[in-house]
Design an enzyme around this catalytic site. Structure first.
Site, PDB file in Angstrom:
ATOM      1  N   ARG A 299      12.332  -2.646  10.907  1.00 32.20           N
ATOM      2  CA  ARG A 299      11.302  -2.069  11.776  1.00 32.20           C
ATOM      3  C   ARG A 299      11.007  -3.057  12.890  1.00 32.20           C
ATOM      4  NH1 ARG A 299       6.245   0.030   8.168  1.00 32.20           N
ATOM      5  NH2 ARG A 299       5.122  -0.898   9.889  1.00 32.20           N
TER       6      ARG A 299
ATOM      7  N   LYS B  50       0.835  -1.215   0.000  1.00 30.84           N
ATOM      8  CA  LYS B  50       0.000   0.000   0.000  1.00 30.84           C
ATOM      9  C   LYS B  50       0.867   1.263   0.000  1.00 30.84           C
ATOM     10  CE  LYS B  50      -2.057  -0.890   3.953  1.00 30.84           C
ATOM     11  NZ  LYS B  50      -1.404  -2.135   4.376  1.00 30.84           N
TER      12      LYS B  50
ATOM     13  N   ARG C 110      12.089  -7.383   5.026  1.00 31.83           N
ATOM     14  CA  ARG C 110      12.071  -5.951   4.709  1.00 31.83           C
ATOM     15  C   ARG C 110      12.998  -5.161   5.629  1.00 31.83           C
ATOM     16  NH1 ARG C 110       6.371  -2.698   4.808  1.00 31.83           N
ATOM     17  NH2 ARG C 110       6.414  -3.047   7.054  1.00 31.83           N
TER      18      ARG C 110
ATOM     19  N   ARG D 185       0.406  -8.839  13.553  1.00 34.04           N
ATOM     20  CA  ARG D 185      -0.213  -7.853  12.650  1.00 34.04           C
ATOM     21  C   ARG D 185      -1.155  -8.543  11.672  1.00 34.04           C
ATOM     22  NH1 ARG D 185       4.936  -5.359  10.374  1.00 34.04           N
ATOM     23  NH2 ARG D 185       3.706  -3.866   9.202  1.00 34.04           N
TER      24      ARG D 185
ATOM     25  N   ARG E   7      -8.625   1.104   9.479  1.00 33.80           N
ATOM     26  CA  ARG E   7      -8.268  -0.264   9.862  1.00 33.80           C
ATOM     27  C   ARG E   7      -9.302  -0.906  10.760  1.00 33.80           C
ATOM     28  NH1 ARG E   7      -2.186   0.741   9.126  1.00 33.80           N
ATOM     29  NH2 ARG E   7      -1.203  -1.219   9.609  1.00 33.80           N
TER      30      ARG E   7
HETATM   31  P1  AMP Z   1       1.760   0.730   9.025  1.00 35.52           P
HETATM   32  O1  AMP Z   1       2.954   1.537   8.711  1.00 35.52           O
HETATM   33  O2  AMP Z   1       0.539   1.191   8.258  1.00 35.52           O
HETATM   34  O3  AMP Z   1       1.991  -0.747   8.908  1.00 35.52           O
HETATM   35  O4  AMP Z   1       1.413   1.017  10.566  1.00 35.52           O
HETATM   36  C1  AMP Z   1       2.316   0.683  11.594  1.00 35.52           C
HETATM   37  C2  AMP Z   1       1.588   0.609  12.926  1.00 35.52           C
HETATM   38  O5  AMP Z   1       1.012   1.879  13.244  1.00 35.52           O
HETATM   39  C3  AMP Z   1       0.416  -0.368  12.972  1.00 35.52           C
HETATM   40  O6  AMP Z   1       0.836  -1.693  13.214  1.00 35.52           O
HETATM   41  C4  AMP Z   1      -0.386   0.221  14.131  1.00 35.52           C
HETATM   42  O7  AMP Z   1       0.213  -0.060  15.382  1.00 35.52           O
HETATM   43  C5  AMP Z   1      -0.246   1.709  13.894  1.00 35.52           C
HETATM   44  N1  AMP Z   1      -1.314   2.206  12.977  1.00 35.52           N
HETATM   45  C6  AMP Z   1      -1.135   2.790  11.760  1.00 35.52           C
HETATM   46  N2  AMP Z   1      -2.314   3.116  11.210  1.00 35.52           N
HETATM   47  C7  AMP Z   1      -3.278   2.732  12.089  1.00 35.52           C
HETATM   48  C8  AMP Z   1      -4.698   2.779  12.100  1.00 35.52           C
HETATM   49  N3  AMP Z   1      -5.393   3.284  11.077  1.00 35.52           N
HETATM   50  N4  AMP Z   1      -5.347   2.287  13.177  1.00 35.52           N
HETATM   51  C9  AMP Z   1      -4.666   1.784  14.233  1.00 35.52           C
HETATM   52  N5  AMP Z   1      -3.342   1.687  14.292  1.00 35.52           N
HETATM   53  C10 AMP Z   1      -2.638   2.157  13.231  1.00 35.52           C
END
Ligand code: AMP
Length: 215
Positions: free
Chosen positions: A160, A13, A127, A171, A88
């Protein structure tokens, strides 16, 4: 044009959203990026979000809704935005619908990036990201130098914390339990849900996205 990018972690994404944002001339809003920057800067938002993020759990809907509202109200989003990983949970989708109504914007579509689980685990656990520009790489090891030309200082690749195996599995579980229901919710609302086969080269996947959007 408001677009929501939906799909499991590791589906691409962020990378696709980045390219689309440039091509469509609208900003990409990624809550994950906003939260990671807050953690790095040690702000109150970052302190609140860090533990949940490290485990691979979601941060509270109220926090996300605040970030989303602010981003959509910014002048840079006047022509629209690409929401990457923002919706989400069903309450977040409801919140977004309400905000869009308030600001008089329509949701053009929900791009649903589909990738089999085995491929996701492979992608996420292999990654690394640049600690300066945050560009993700596959097949490159922590400690190597970033390969993006011309950014100063040149960053070092790091893993990360939530790409460690235990957090990756969590996740994916969290996605199935809390995010997958958002797809049925949008379908029930009559939203334009556009499934995209997200396995293949970046350019092939991007071409499928444009075909689905008619752009
Ligand atoms: P991402 O970079 O989108 O994979 O997000 C990394 C982490 O940020 C996720 O695993 C959540 O802990 C938090 N996070 C990001 N976006 C959201 C969201 N829309 N709702 C809840 N937690 C989020």
């Amino acid at each position: 044009m408001i677009l929501v990018l939906l799909g499991p972690p590791g589906a691409g994404k962020g990378t696709q959203g980045e390219k689309l944002a440039v091509q469509l001339g609208i900003p990409k809003v990624a809550t994950g990026d906003v939260l990671r920057a807050a953690v790095r800067d040690g702000t109150p938002l970052g302190l609140e979000a860090k533990a949940a993020m490290d485990r691979g759990d979601l941060v509270p809907d109220s926090v996300i809704l605040g970030i989303m509202k602010e981003a959509l109200a910014a002048p840079s989003a006047a022509k629209g935005a690409i929401l990457d990983g923002v919706v989400r949970t069903v309450p977040q989708a409801e919140g977004l619908t309400k905000v869009l109504k308030e600001i008089g914007k329509d949701l053009k579509g929900v791009l649903l990036f589909e990738v089999p689980d085995e491929e996701l685990v492979k992608r996420l656990s292999g990654r690394t990201v640049c600690d300066v520009c945050q560009t993700p790489f596959t097949g490159r090891e922590p400690g190597e130098k970033c390969a993006v030309n011309g950014h100063e200082p040149q960053g070092t690749l790091v893993r990360r914390k939530d790409d460690e195996p235990e957090a990756v599995l969590n996740r994916l579980r969290v996605y199935q339990a809390q995010t997958a229901p958002v797809i049925s919710w949008y379908r029930a609302q009559g939203a334009n849900v556009l499934p995209i086969d997200a396995v293949g080269s970046l350019d092939d996947v991007l071409a499928r996205v444009h075909k689905a959007l008619g752009t």
